[in-house]
Motif scaffolding. Structure first.
Motif, PDB file in Angstrom:
ATOM      1  N   GLY A 100       0.775  -1.246   0.000  1.00  0.00           N
ATOM      2  CA  GLY A 100       0.000   0.000   0.000  1.00  0.00           C
ATOM      3  C   GLY A 100       0.794   1.278   0.000  1.00  0.00           C
ATOM      4  N   LYS A 101       2.106   1.211   0.257  1.00  0.00           N
ATOM      5  CA  LYS A 101       2.950   2.415   0.213  1.00  0.00           C
ATOM      6  C   LYS A 101       3.592   2.623  -1.149  1.00  0.00           C
ATOM      7  N   LEU A 102       3.450   1.610  -2.017  1.00  0.00           N
ATOM      8  CA  LEU A 102       4.218   1.612  -3.265  1.00  0.00           C
ATOM      9  C   LEU A 102       3.310   1.630  -4.478  1.00  0.00           C
ATOM     10  N   GLU A 103       3.866   2.082  -5.603  1.00  0.00           N
ATOM     11  CA  GLU A 103       3.206   1.999  -6.903  1.00  0.00           C
ATOM     12  C   GLU A 103       4.286   1.933  -7.976  1.00  0.00           C
ATOM     13  N   VAL A 104       3.878   1.502  -9.146  1.00  0.00           N
ATOM     14  CA  VAL A 104       4.831   1.369 -10.250  1.00  0.00           C
ATOM     15  C   VAL A 104       4.391   2.286 -11.391  1.00  0.00           C
ATOM     16  N   PHE A 105       5.250   3.229 -11.745  1.00  0.00           N
ATOM     17  CA  PHE A 105       5.001   4.076 -12.911  1.00  0.00           C
ATOM     18  C   PHE A 105       5.421   3.297 -14.150  1.00  0.00           C
ATOM     19  N   VAL A 106       4.425   2.994 -15.003  1.00  0.00           N
ATOM     20  CA  VAL A 106       4.650   2.077 -16.116  1.00  0.00           C
ATOM     21  C   VAL A 106       5.261   2.798 -17.311  1.00  0.00           C
ATOM     22  N   GLN A 107       6.368   2.222 -17.786  1.00  0.00           N
ATOM     23  CA  GLN A 107       7.033   2.731 -18.994  1.00  0.00           C
ATOM     24  C   GLN A 107       6.531   2.011 -20.242  1.00  0.00           C
ATOM     25  N   GLU A 108       6.280   0.710 -20.074  1.00  0.00           N
ATOM     26  CA  GLU A 108       5.869  -0.086 -21.235  1.00  0.00           C
ATOM     27  C   GLU A 108       4.851  -1.141 -20.795  1.00  0.00           C
ATOM     28  N   LEU A 109       3.806  -1.302 -21.600  1.00  0.00           N
ATOM     29  CA  LEU A 109       2.726  -2.237 -21.287  1.00  0.00           C
ATOM     30  C   LEU A 109       2.580  -3.262 -22.396  1.00  0.00           C
ATOM     31  N   LYS A 110       2.481  -4.520 -22.020  1.00  0.00           N
ATOM     32  CA  LYS A 110       2.172  -5.582 -22.966  1.00  0.00           C
ATOM     33  C   LYS A 110       0.828  -6.203 -22.580  1.00  0.00           C
ATOM     34  N   ILE A 111      -0.101  -6.249 -23.519  1.00  0.00           N
ATOM     35  CA  ILE A 111      -1.371  -6.941 -23.300  1.00  0.00           C
ATOM     36  C   ILE A 111      -1.189  -8.373 -23.795  1.00  0.00           C
ATOM     37  N   LEU A 112      -1.155  -9.312 -22.856  1.00  0.00           N
ATOM     38  CA  LEU A 112      -0.849 -10.708 -23.190  1.00  0.00           C
ATOM     39  C   LEU A 112      -2.085 -11.501 -23.585  1.00  0.00           C
ATOM     40  N   ASN A 113      -3.228 -11.139 -23.017  1.00  0.00           N
ATOM     41  CA  ASN A 113      -4.469 -11.821 -23.385  1.00  0.00           C
ATOM     42  C   ASN A 113      -5.650 -11.009 -22.877  1.00  0.00           C
ATOM     43  N   LYS A 114      -6.767 -11.137 -23.605  1.00  0.00           N
ATOM     44  CA  LYS A 114      -7.987 -10.465 -23.197  1.00  0.00           C
ATOM     45  C   LYS A 114      -8.895 -11.446 -22.466  1.00  0.00           C
ATOM     46  N   SER A 115      -9.903 -10.904 -21.825  1.00  0.00           N
ATOM     47  CA  SER A 115     -10.884 -11.732 -21.120  1.00  0.00           C
ATOM     48  C   SER A 115     -12.277 -11.263 -21.467  1.00  0.00           C
ATOM     49  N   GLU A 116     -13.172 -12.215 -21.625  1.00  0.00           N
ATOM     50  CA  GLU A 116     -14.577 -11.851 -21.702  1.00  0.00           C
ATOM     51  C   GLU A 116     -15.015 -11.308 -20.340  1.00  0.00           C
ATOM     52  N   PRO A 117     -16.087 -10.520 -20.280  1.00  0.00           N
ATOM     53  CA  PRO A 117     -16.584 -10.070 -18.975  1.00  0.00           C
ATOM     54  C   PRO A 117     -16.928 -11.283 -18.112  1.00  0.00           C
ATOM     55  N   PRO A 118     -16.346 -11.393 -16.919  1.00  0.00           N
ATOM     56  CA  PRO A 118     -16.598 -12.584 -16.085  1.00  0.00           C
ATOM     57  C   PRO A 118     -18.050 -12.649 -15.636  1.00  0.00           C
ATOM     58  N   PRO A 119     -18.545 -13.859 -15.324  1.00  0.00           N
ATOM     59  CA  PRO A 119     -19.952 -14.030 -14.939  1.00  0.00           C
ATOM     60  C   PRO A 119     -20.275 -13.445 -13.563  1.00  0.00           C
ATOM     61  N   PHE A 120     -19.258 -13.079 -12.806  1.00  0.00           N
ATOM     62  CA  PHE A 120     -19.470 -12.400 -11.525  1.00  0.00           C
ATOM     63  C   PHE A 120     -18.264 -11.506 -11.263  1.00  0.00           C
ATOM     64  N   PRO A 121     -18.458 -10.392 -10.529  1.00  0.00           N
ATOM     65  CA  PRO A 121     -17.338  -9.476 -10.271  1.00  0.00           C
ATOM     66  C   PRO A 121     -16.312 -10.117  -9.349  1.00  0.00           C
ATOM     67  N   LEU A 122     -15.065 -10.038  -9.731  1.00  0.00           N
ATOM     68  CA  LEU A 122     -14.012 -10.665  -8.932  1.00  0.00           C
ATOM     69  C   LEU A 122     -13.465  -9.743  -7.857  1.00  0.00           C
ATOM     70  N   ASP A 123     -13.927  -8.483  -7.837  1.00  0.00           N
ATOM     71  CA  ASP A 123     -13.475  -7.556  -6.805  1.00  0.00           C
ATOM     72  C   ASP A 123     -14.548  -7.299  -5.762  1.00  0.00           C
ATOM     73  N   ASP A 124     -15.589  -8.130  -5.766  1.00  0.00           N
ATOM     74  CA  ASP A 124     -16.709  -7.971  -4.836  1.00  0.00           C
ATOM     75  C   ASP A 124     -16.485  -8.860  -3.622  1.00  0.00           C
ATOM     76  N   ASP A 125     -16.724  -8.307  -2.417  1.00  0.00           N
ATOM     77  CA  ASP A 125     -16.552  -9.100  -1.196  1.00  0.00           C
ATOM     78  C   ASP A 125     -17.651 -10.142  -1.025  1.00  0.00           C
ATOM     79  N   ILE A 126     -18.777  -9.966  -1.721  1.00  0.00           N
ATOM     80  CA  ILE A 126     -19.883 -10.919  -1.605  1.00  0.00           C
ATOM     81  C   ILE A 126     -19.744 -11.967  -2.710  1.00  0.00           C
TER      82      ILE A 126
END
Length: 597
Positions: A100-126
C-alpha cells in the motif's frame, strides 16, 4: 488489438515481493487486472497475481505510449508491465495492503491476453452462489481471500507435514489406486477391467492393508499424503475423494505414537497460526467421553457436561424415566448456567431438535429460589429426588436443567448434540481457542440390528486389548479396541489404532465379525498370508488433511480448501462429471447400461 507475446520479457517481482528497497528501480510485473480507474488523465490499474495486489500508474507525462495502451484494458485482461517503483503520495497510502505504500510508474505495457466479462465481479466481497463458483472455479481462485488463500495455506501445511515426518525418519511411499474391493466400510468406487471382463478394481477408501504390508516388509516408518475414495452420501465435511495423511509405524505403542503426532500438530499450529500448543494433549477413554459429553468427539473448549442421574430416579414413578430404565436405558441431565437466556419457545423447540437424533423430546426444569422447580415434570418427582438432582448437577437459581431418558445411544446423541447447539447459541464457545483431545479404548465392535451381527467400529484390522481377547467368542460387545481418535474443537481430525499382527488373532476377529474362513481367504488371503511371515507389532493413524486445513483457515466446509470440489450430489460443475461415455467404450468393457425410463 492483437495480444503481445512475452518476447523475452521475464517477470522480476511478484506483487508482495516489491519493497521500499526497490524504490527508483526498474521492475517487470505480470498478472491480471482487478480494476482500472481513470482519474481524468492518469489511469490507475490494480494488478493481481498469486501473492496479492500492486498499483500500476499510467501517467502520460511519464510515458505517453503506455498511457495510451492503458485506455483499452479491462478487468481480467492479462498484462505485463515494465516500470519504476515509487513511494505513493501520503494521502493515497493504503495501510490495509502489504504494497500500500508503493506503486509502479509504467514505462511499457504488454497486453498478453484479453478476457470476456466474467460471470461475476471478482473484486466484490460478496461471493456468488456455490454452484456458480464451482462451475467457474478458475475465476473463484483469482479472487483475493477465500479459496485462493486457503489453497496457499494448504500448500504450506502439506510442506510442513512432509518436513516434520522426514525429520522423524519416516519414509514416503505410494500405494496403488487400483486395488481389490473389500467388504468393510463405505461403498467402493469400482473401475471395470477391460483386460479381465466382468472383473473390477476398487479405488481405495484408505491404504490400510498396503501400509500394514509395508510394515511386514520392514520399512518400519511410513507416511503418504494420499487421495482416498468413498461412495457415500455427502455433507459439509465429506467429499467422494479426499486427502489423507496416512502414517504407520512398527515396534511402537500408543504413548510414543501420540508424542510424535502431538509434536507434529504443535509445529503446524505454531508455524501457520503462530499459536503455541500445550503438550501433551489430554486424553479420555471412549467411556469417559460418552459419559461426560455424550459424544466420542467432544468439544472441550466449554463445560456443560452431562450427568447421569439414573441412580437417583431408579424408583421414580415418572413414566418416561421409569420406562427408559426398565428397558435398560439411561437418564441424563444437562445443566445450562443462567438458563433465563432460554425463552419458553426455545425450550419448547427442543422437542423438534431431539427428533432429529431419534429422541421423543427433552424435559426441562427452571431452578427458582430455594431450589424449587418450575417444570411440567416437577409434580412427577418427589422433593428428595429433585433436591438430589440439584445437588448432583450443582444447580443454582436461574439455571435450567434439561433431561434425556431413552437408550444409551439416543440419550447421548440428543444431549451431546444439544450441548453443542446451546453452547453456540448462547456464546459459550471461546473464539480463537484450539483444544485437542485423544479419545481412546473404543469398543471393538458395534451391533448391527439390521444385519444381525457385529461390525467393526473402526476396521477389522484393529487390535483388541490383550486382556479382552477371551471375550471375542464369549461376549464381543465388551471387547475394547486399541483404537484412538484425535479430536480438535469437536471435530475428529484423525483416527488410528494398534493393529493385529498375529494371523491367529486376525482370524478370531474375522470370526467375531461373521466372516467365515472361506470369505476371509477370498477377500484378505494375501494379507493373512503376509501376517504369517513375521509381521512386527505395529500401529498407525490417518488424518483428514482437508478437515485440518478447514479448521486452520476457518472455512465452514472442506469444499473451500479443495481446488476442485464436488457438490452434495457428487458432481463436478466445472467438468460435468460424472457423464455418459461412448457406447463403444462400454462395449469394450462388456458393460450394458439400461436405458433411462
Amino acid at each position: 488489438m492483437k495480444p503481445d507475446t512475452l518476447d523475452g520479457w521475464e517477470r522480476t517481482h511478484l506483487s508482495t515481493d516489491v519493497s521500499e528497497n526497490d524504490v527508483d528501480s526498474e521492475i517487470m510485473v505480470m498478472g491480471w487486472i482487478l480494476r482500472r480507474r481513470d482519474h481524468g488523465g492518469v489511469i490507475f490499474v490494480d494488478l493481481r497475481d498469486r501473492k496479492g495486489l500492486l498499483q500500476l500508474v499510467f501517467n502520460p507525462e511519464f510515458s505517453e505510449e503506455s498511457h495510451a495502451a492503458a485506455h483499452a484494458v479491462r478487468p481480467e485482461w492479462v498484462i505485463a508491465a515494465r516500470g519504476i517503483v515509487r513511494i505513493r503520495p501520503e494521502e493515497s497510502i493504503n495501510p490495509d495492503l502489504p504494497t500500500g505504500k508503493l506503486e509502479v510508474f509504467v514505462q511499457e505495457l504488454k497486453i498478453l491476453n484479453k478476457s470476456e466479462p466474467p460471470p461475476f465481479p471478482l473484486d466484490d466481497d460478496i461471493p456468488p452462489t456455490d454452484a456458480v463458483r464451482y462451475k467457474y472455479r478458475y475465476l473463484d481462485m483469482r479472487r483475493l481471500g477465500g479459496v485462493r488463500d486457503n489453497l496457499l495455506v494448504r500448500h504450506r501445511v502439506v510442506s510442513l507435514l512432509r518436513s516434520f515426518l522426514n525429520s522423524e525418519d519416516f519414509i514416503e511411499i505410494e500405494t496403488p489406486f487400483l486395488t481389490v474391493s473389500t467388504p468393510e466400510g463405505a461403498r467402493d468406487y469400482l473401475v471395470p477391467s477391460r483386460i479381465s471382463p466382468g472383473s473390477f478394481y476398487a479405488l481405495p477408501q484408505s491404504p490400510q492393508i498396503f501400509k500394514q504390508i509395508l510394515m511386514v516388509g520392514g520399512f518400519e516408518r511410513y507416511y503418504q499424503i494420499v487421495r482416498c475414495f468413498r461412495d457415500e452420501d455427502l455433507r459439509a465435511d465429506r467429499q467422494p475423494e479426499f486427502t489423507q495423511l496416512d502414517i504407520e509405524t512398527s515396534f511402537i505403542e500408543e504413548e510414543r505414537l501420540f508424542d510424535i503426532m502431538e509434536r507434529m500438530m504443535e509445529k503446524i499450529f505454531r508455524e501457520v497460526l503462530g499459536i503455541p500448543l500445550t503438550l501433551p494433549f489430554p486424553a479420555l477413554t471412549y467411556e469417559q467421553a460418552m459419559s461426560r459429553f455424550g459424544s466420542d468427539k467432544p468439544d472441550i473448549r466449554f463445560g456443560m457436561e452431562l450427568t447421569d442421574i439414573g441412580d437417583i430416579v431408579t424408583s421414580t414413578e415418572f413414566g418416561v424415566f421409569k420406562t427408559a430404565l426398565q428397558n435398560g436405558g439411561i437418564v441424563k441431565a444437562l445443566k445450562v448456567d443462567r438458563g433465563e437466556r432460554l425463552s419458553r419457545k426455545d425450550l419448547d423447540d427442543l422437542r423438534d431438535f431431539a427428533a432429529v437424533y431419534g429422541g421423543k423430546g427433552v424435559a426441562y426444569a427452571r431452578i427458582k429460589e430455594g431450589g424449587e422447580w418450575q417444570s411440567p415434570i416437577a409434580k412427577f418427582l418427589s422433593s428428595s429426588e429433585r433436591d438430589l438432582i440439584n445437588q448432583r448437577v450443582e444447580a443454582v437459581p436461574g439455571d435450567v436443567i434439561l433431561f434425556g431418558a431413552d437408550s444409551f445411544k439416543v440419550v447421548n446423541d440428543v444431549l451431546g448434540n444439544l450441548r453443542n447447539h446451546l453452547a453456540a447459541k448462547l456464546g459459550e464457545i471461546p473464539a480463537n481457542e484450539h483444544k485437542f483431545l485423544w479419545v481412546t479404548e473404543f469398543p471393538m465392535f458395534e451391533y448391527d440390528e439390521e444385519a444381525g451381527r457385529y461390525q467393526a467400529m473402526h476396521h477389522p484390522f484393529t487390535s483388541p486389548w490383550e486382556e479382552d481377547l477371551d471375550l471375542l467368542e464369549s461376549d464381543p460387545g465388551k471387547v475394547r479396541a486399541r483404537a484412538y481418535d484425535l479430536v480438535l474443537n469437536g471435530s475428529e481430525i484423525g483416527g488410528g489404532s494398534m493393529r493385529i499382527y498375529r494371523s491367529d488373532v486376525q482370524e478370531r476377529v474375522f470370526s467375531a465379525l461373521g466372516i467365515d474362513p472361506e470369505e476371509a481367504q477370498e477377500k484378505f488371503g494375501f494379507f493373512l498370508e503376509a501376517l504369517r511371515y513375521g509381521a512386527p507389532p505395529h500401529g498407525g493413524i490417518a488424518f483428514g488433511v482437508d478437515r485440518i486445513i478447514a479448521i486452520l483457515t476457518g472455512a465452514e466446509s472442506i469444499r473451500e480448501v479443495i481446488a476442485f470440489p464436488k457438490t452434495q450430489r457428487a458432481t463436478c460443475p466445472l467438468t460435468g462429471a460424472p457423464a455418459p461415455v461412448a457406447p463403444e467404450q462400454l462395449k469394450e468393457l462388456g458393460i450394458k447400461v439400461p436405458a433411462k425410463k
